[in-house]
Write a protein that holds these residues in place. Structure first.
Motif, PDB file in Angstrom:
ATOM      1  N   GLN A  52      43.579  25.993  37.023  1.00  0.00           N
ATOM      2  CA  GLN A  52      44.289  26.388  36.855  1.00  0.00           C
ATOM      3  C   GLN A  52      44.269  27.706  36.056  1.00  0.00           C
ATOM      4  N   THR A  53      42.460  27.566  34.974  1.00  0.00           N
ATOM      5  CA  THR A  53      42.121  28.689  33.793  1.00  0.00           C
ATOM      6  C   THR A  53      41.171  29.495  35.233  1.00  0.00           C
ATOM      7  N   PHE A  54      41.271  29.180  36.381  1.00  0.00           N
ATOM      8  CA  PHE A  54      40.157  30.773  37.328  1.00  0.00           C
ATOM      9  C   PHE A  54      40.201  31.179  37.936  1.00  0.00           C
ATOM     10  N   ASP A  55      41.256  30.898  38.778  1.00  0.00           N
ATOM     11  CA  ASP A  55      41.678  30.452  40.160  1.00  0.00           C
ATOM     12  C   ASP A  55      41.932  31.995  39.894  1.00  0.00           C
ATOM     13  N   ILE A  56      42.091  32.707  41.043  1.00  0.00           N
ATOM     14  CA  ILE A  56      42.436  34.115  41.228  1.00  0.00           C
ATOM     15  C   ILE A  56      42.127  34.638  42.416  1.00  0.00           C
ATOM     16  N   ASN A  57      42.753  35.585  43.436  1.00  0.00           N
ATOM     17  CA  ASN A  57      43.280  36.263  44.484  1.00  0.00           C
ATOM     18  C   ASN A  57      41.556  36.016  45.065  1.00  0.00           C
ATOM     19  N   SER A  58      40.603  36.969  44.921  1.00  0.00           N
ATOM     20  CA  SER A  58      39.362  37.656  44.827  1.00  0.00           C
ATOM     21  C   SER A  58      38.468  36.596  44.530  1.00  0.00           C
ATOM     22  N   GLY A  59      39.116  35.189  43.664  1.00  0.00           N
ATOM     23  CA  GLY A  59      37.175  34.457  43.440  1.00  0.00           C
ATOM     24  C   GLY A  59      38.047  33.443  41.884  1.00  0.00           C
ATOM     25  N   PHE A  60      36.926  32.782  41.261  1.00  0.00           N
ATOM     26  CA  PHE A  60      37.450  33.097  40.372  1.00  0.00           C
ATOM     27  C   PHE A  60      37.057  32.952  39.260  1.00  0.00           C
ATOM     28  N   SER A  61      37.293  33.959  38.469  1.00  0.00           N
ATOM     29  CA  SER A  61      37.255  34.828  36.978  1.00  0.00           C
ATOM     30  C   SER A  61      36.116  34.004  36.738  1.00  0.00           C
ATOM     31  N   TYR A  62      34.987  35.007  35.642  1.00  0.00           N
ATOM     32  CA  TYR A  62      33.956  34.619  35.431  1.00  0.00           C
ATOM     33  C   TYR A  62      33.914  33.514  34.433  1.00  0.00           C
ATOM     34  N   ARG A  63      35.663  34.428  33.720  1.00  0.00           N
ATOM     35  CA  ARG A  63      36.111  34.448  32.297  1.00  0.00           C
ATOM     36  C   ARG A  63      36.594  34.782  31.337  1.00  0.00           C
ATOM     37  N   TYR A  64      37.927  32.845  30.824  1.00  0.00           N
ATOM     38  CA  TYR A  64      39.140  33.704  30.153  1.00  0.00           C
ATOM     39  C   TYR A  64      38.479  33.784  28.652  1.00  0.00           C
ATOM     40  N   SER A  65      39.566  34.226  27.741  1.00  0.00           N
ATOM     41  CA  SER A  65      39.349  33.937  26.252  1.00  0.00           C
ATOM     42  C   SER A  65      41.274  33.579  26.249  1.00  0.00           C
ATOM     43  N   PRO A  66      40.780  32.435  25.773  1.00  0.00           N
ATOM     44  CA  PRO A  66      42.462  32.224  24.699  1.00  0.00           C
ATOM     45  C   PRO A  66      43.091  33.554  23.750  1.00  0.00           C
ATOM     46  N   LYS A  67      41.931  32.894  22.808  1.00  0.00           N
ATOM     47  CA  LYS A  67      42.873  34.414  21.799  1.00  0.00           C
ATOM     48  C   LYS A  67      42.973  35.571  22.356  1.00  0.00           C
ATOM     49  N   GLN A  68      42.216  36.588  23.475  1.00  0.00           N
ATOM     50  CA  GLN A  68      42.725  37.534  24.069  1.00  0.00           C
ATOM     51  C   GLN A  68      43.889  37.475  24.601  1.00  0.00           C
ATOM     52  N   GLN A  69      43.972  36.251  26.016  1.00  0.00           N
ATOM     53  CA  GLN A  69      44.986  36.218  26.761  1.00  0.00           C
ATOM     54  C   GLN A  69      44.552  37.456  27.579  1.00  0.00           C
ATOM     55  N   LYS A  70      43.293  36.513  28.122  1.00  0.00           N
ATOM     56  CA  LYS A  70      42.543  37.831  29.060  1.00  0.00           C
ATOM     57  C   LYS A  70      41.383  36.989  29.736  1.00  0.00           C
ATOM     58  N   LEU A  71      41.870  37.115  31.041  1.00  0.00           N
ATOM     59  CA  LEU A  71      41.655  36.646  32.427  1.00  0.00           C
ATOM     60  C   LEU A  71      40.708  37.673  32.687  1.00  0.00           C
ATOM     61  N   TYR A  72      39.585  38.093  32.894  1.00  0.00           N
ATOM     62  CA  TYR A  72      38.904  38.583  33.323  1.00  0.00           C
ATOM     63  C   TYR A  72      38.132  39.536  35.066  1.00  0.00           C
ATOM     64  N   PRO A  73      38.853  40.265  35.377  1.00  0.00           N
ATOM     65  CA  PRO A  73      39.614  40.268  37.224  1.00  0.00           C
ATOM     66  C   PRO A  73      38.434  40.292  38.474  1.00  0.00           C
ATOM     67  N   LEU A  74      37.212  39.573  37.464  1.00  0.00           N
ATOM     68  CA  LEU A  74      35.915  39.468  38.676  1.00  0.00           C
ATOM     69  C   LEU A  74      34.912  38.089  38.272  1.00  0.00           C
ATOM     70  N   ASN A  75      34.432  37.745  39.965  1.00  0.00           N
ATOM     71  CA  ASN A  75      33.801  36.604  39.527  1.00  0.00           C
ATOM     72  C   ASN A  75      32.549  36.738  39.533  1.00  0.00           C
ATOM     73  N   ALA A  76      31.658  35.408  39.128  1.00  0.00           N
ATOM     74  CA  ALA A  76      29.954  35.735  39.009  1.00  0.00           C
ATOM     75  C   ALA A  76      30.474  34.659  40.565  1.00  0.00           C
ATOM     76  N   ALA A  77      29.019  35.444  41.552  1.00  0.00           N
ATOM     77  CA  ALA A  77      28.786  34.556  42.852  1.00  0.00           C
ATOM     78  C   ALA A  77      28.219  33.270  41.883  1.00  0.00           C
ATOM     79  N   VAL A  78      27.344  33.446  41.714  1.00  0.00           N
ATOM     80  CA  VAL A  78      26.552  31.872  41.371  1.00  0.00           C
ATOM     81  C   VAL A  78      27.681  30.847  40.787  1.00  0.00           C
ATOM     82  N   ASP A  79      28.580  31.214  40.173  1.00  0.00           N
ATOM     83  CA  ASP A  79      29.480  30.628  39.670  1.00  0.00           C
ATOM     84  C   ASP A  79      30.180  29.422  40.552  1.00  0.00           C
TER      85      ASP A  79
END
Length: 385
Positions: free
Chosen positions: A127-154
């Protein structure tokens, strides 16, 4: 194209921070034990341990679970740090949440046989991290920002947890999901048979290198991709890992390998990164005896520090929870009881045992109030590894 890569790399700063394989800032001097942290309980994590030690370990795990659940977890997942911030820094901070934390929590739940907790964590992670190309590495609730890139390790650790859950809980649905997300990972993070650290969905781009501690050979070998591609990919990455070995005098590993130049690079050697590379090799039975001997000597002496020069000179005297948690996992993986036991002892030096502290049961610095997700989740994983 240069502007696109530059923009993507500016976001990548938030991933790499000071230590590429953890998405929170590297340990500071406050990571050293304080007077509020008691002498560690001796806790070998093995079935042949005596009853008192097993009971003590169970209590430590219970207290840590309680701290993580009640003090370090919010609506979207596990906080990056106990202390809140405005969540506007380049590196994740405060109550931002990371796919790193979700994947570690999932893996710990599998290893401890907590089927319901695993299901809850996996659902929340999607629910929190899934995006079309992977799992977003980071989400900021205050900024309501889901970063558009993943981290392969995670992403790879999350896929690993799914494979392990399918086997541990006898649930083929998890295995099927691991296959599905593994195929997606291969589509975006692997180009021309090369694994890259991230894929930026906004700019449809990757970086130009692989960080060695991002390589997860065991999971890559399980993924549902054509065998001829899988074999070449894992063989090449295996070579990159093994050839990144620094020297018998300082048996740690290079930081990254650049595909364009064909060269390794490391400004300094971050201990967490090298230990994770050694753990990856240990998981496939390819650890070097020189690395294990060095680690054992430093753990025994309590002198395994956070960063070294390429020649092996300590660049600080910082010791941290995560460092000893990873050496405990290495000990468990290779069946070295003494390394595992002593690492848990060292790790427990950072455990907060003051019942009046808001950090009680967790790992952190009472004076500053700092408690990082990476330290606490690595400790939890070390207990149940």
């Amino acid at each position: 194209m240069r502007k696109i890569i530059a923009a993507a790399l500016s976001i990548l700063v938030g991933i790499t921070g000071l230590t590429a394989c953890e998405n929170t800032p590297a340990p500071t001097a406050t990571s050293t034990p304080t007077t509020s942290v008691t002498t560690p309980t001796k806790l070998p994590v093995r079935e042949d341990s005596n009853h008192d030690s097993t009971v003590a370990q169970t209590q430590e795990v219970t207290n840590l679970e309680q701290f993580i659940t009640s003090k370090l977890t919010g609506e979207y997942g596990i906080y990056t740090n106990f202390i809140e911030t405005d969540q506007s820094a380049e590196a994740a901070s405060g109550h931002e949440v990371l796919s790193e934390s979700a994947s570690l929590r999932m893996l710990a739940a599998v290893r401890s046989g907590q089927q319901e907790r695993f299901a809850e964590q996996w659902q929340l992670a999607k629910q929190t991290f899934d995006i079309n190309s992977g799992f977003s590495y980071r989400y900021s609730p205050k900024q309501q920002k889901l970063y558009p890139l993943n981290a392969a390790v995670d992403d790879l650790r999350m896929i690993q947890a799914l494979y392990e859950a399918g086997e541990k809980f006898g649930d083929k649905r998890y295995t099927a999901e691991a296959d599905k997300y593994g195929e997606r990972f291969y589509d975006y993070n692997v180009k021309d048979g090369k694994l890259y650290d991230f894929y930026d969905m906004e700019y449809s781009s990757t970086n130009t290198f692989v960080t060695l501690c991002y390589i997860n050979l065991g999971t890559l070998r399980k993924m549902s991709i054509p065998s001829q591609f899988s074999k070449k990919l894992t063989n090449d990455l295996n070579g990159i890992l093994e050839n990144g070995y620094l020297s018998d005098e300082f048996p740690f590993y290079e930081t990254r390998f650049n595909y364009e130049t064909g060269k390794y690079s490391s400004e300094n050697i971050n201990t967490v990164e090298s230990l994770l590379s050694i753990l990856t090799l240990a998981e496939v039975g390819q650890q070097k005896a020189t690395s294990i001997d060095f680690i054992k000597q430093q753990v025994e002496a309590g002198t395994l520090y956070g960063q070294y020069s390429r020649e092996g000179k300590p660049l600080n005297d910082i010791r941290s929870t995560a460092i000893y948690a990873i050496t405990a996992m290495i000990g468990a993986e290779i069946g070295d009881e003494s390394l595992h036991h002593k690492s848990i002892e060292r790790m427990n030096e950072f455990r907060v045992t003051d019942v009046d502290s808001p950090l009680y049961g967790g790992f952190g610095d009472v004076a500053s109030g700092q408690a990082y997700s990476f330290d606490n989740l690595m400790a939890l994983l070390a207990y149940v590894y």
